[in-house]
Design an enzyme around this catalytic site. Sequence first.
Site, PDB file in Angstrom:
ATOM      1  CG  HIS A  82      -1.752   1.238   1.331  1.00 19.08           C
ATOM      2  ND1 HIS A  82      -2.965   1.326   0.684  1.00 19.08           N
ATOM      3  CD2 HIS A  82      -1.559   2.425   1.945  1.00 19.08           C
ATOM      4  CE1 HIS A  82      -3.479   2.524   0.907  1.00 19.08           C
ATOM      5  NE2 HIS A  82      -2.655   3.214   1.668  1.00 19.08           N
ATOM      6  CG  ASP A 161     -11.563   4.013   5.865  1.00 19.17           C
ATOM      7  OD1 ASP A 161     -11.047   4.800   6.672  1.00 19.17           O
ATOM      8  OD2 ASP A 161     -11.293   4.005   4.654  1.00 19.17           O
ATOM      9  NE  ARG A 168      -9.530  10.883   8.884  1.00 28.36           N
ATOM     10  CZ  ARG A 168      -8.707  10.014   8.265  1.00 28.36           C
ATOM     11  NH1 ARG A 168      -9.145   8.833   7.863  1.00 28.36           N
ATOM     12  NH2 ARG A 168      -7.459  10.333   8.056  1.00 28.36           N
ATOM     13  CB  SER A 183      -8.092   5.239   7.594  1.00 23.59           C
ATOM     14  OG  SER A 183      -8.353   5.211   6.228  1.00 23.59           O
ATOM     15  CE  LYS A 187      -8.692   2.288   3.682  1.00 21.90           C
ATOM     16  NZ  LYS A 187      -8.784   3.614   3.133  1.00 21.90           N
TER      17      LYS A 187
END
Length: 433
Positions: A82, A161, A168, A183, A187
């Site tokens: 990620h 999320d 947010r 967050s 995931k």
Amino acid sequence: MRFVDIIEKKRDGYALTQEEISFWIRGYVDGSIPDYQVSALCMAIYYQGMNDDEIAWLCDEMMHSGEMIDLSDIAGIKADKHSTGGVGDKTSLSLAPMVAACGLKVAKMSGRGLGHTGGTLDKVESIEGFQVALDEEQFKKQVNEIGLAIIGQTKQLVPADKKLYSLRDVTATVDSIPLIASSIMSKKLASGSDTILLDVKFGDGAFMKTPEDAEKLARTMISIGKKLNKDTRAMISSMDQPLGNAIGNALEVEEAIATLKNEGPEDFKELCMNAGAIMLMQGKLAKSEQKAREMLQKNIDNGAALNKLVEMVKAQGGNPEQILHPELLPKAKMQIEIQARKEGYVKRLKALELGTLAMQIGAGRAVKEDTINHAVGIVLHKKDGDYVKAGDSLATIHTDSELNEDWIKNFYDCFEMSVDKVEKAPLIYKVIE
Ligand code: URA
């Protein structure tokens, strides 16, 4: 329990209990706690922070707010990676086929871009017919058969999320380390892979502006991953200038293909080799970085990495001819060269601003509802440390409409120049395990 008491407690700097965090996330997802109260709590967290236990509980509660993907019927170690996002970041498009060609299983769920940052899904959708909406069974079958799939996150993955991130985004509470860490990790953990490599960016084009803050975020995420027995590692890398040369969806696909043929830009290739080596070691396919790099290079040289991308594109309904012949990817109506007006060394390139300029000509979305023009974008010809003569091409702008004066002026302003020689700044600052 009253939610107002939880807000007050955090506002005054106290740690929340696991029960209070569960009450918050469950109540927010079922609609019994309204946006305005959650906004206040997020702002309190922004200022007061959270301790490690609070962050782990928040992540755990978010992760369990929806479906948990079970990848156990895919043979072998499943690896995920990620990036915290940036400009020109097409890493997954090269890295995933590179490591899959070495035998690693990559079951990747990606997101879309917003604002100055691009998203992998938008990039792969430059390929005609490419489907990102596979169901869980198709997804697993494909990873089992060819070792690789890149799809969009399902609606059921971490619904907490989805709701929280949108809130947010409009309440100036995105760049809070506890909120970002929970967050991202909720995931990643719900997506079911065994190993996670995080590419945490710092700099002008990233959420974290300094390497120190990026490291803090990385360490927070690694600690969450380790609590759940996932091999989680992180690279801290620079987003002080765009990654590679291409910014814009089809242009980035083209650069990712070039990289799989050993013809890509050096900085981008180095990031992919570094990340790939870590992933192969996490997946126990290589014992040392040296061995891992040799495996990656071999699979680039013998065409296996490019072929893996072709296989994935075919499996997901895309047109493989566009990978074999990238000139068939969508093309903008005009290609405009921007020439340097004076000589010097490029000291800095403003990543955030370049991402925003690419978005303005259609390569990205200002708001979620915007549609993307896959063909347009910017290809840089000069980056930091490069010497430029007046008249040299700084970049080619791929656009469907003429560029206005403001746009061109802002583009020139992205190049900070120096009369003195400038060293290239290192791309990878640190690797953390
Ligand atoms: N990316 C995410 O997925 N979540 C954040 O909070 C920030 C970046």
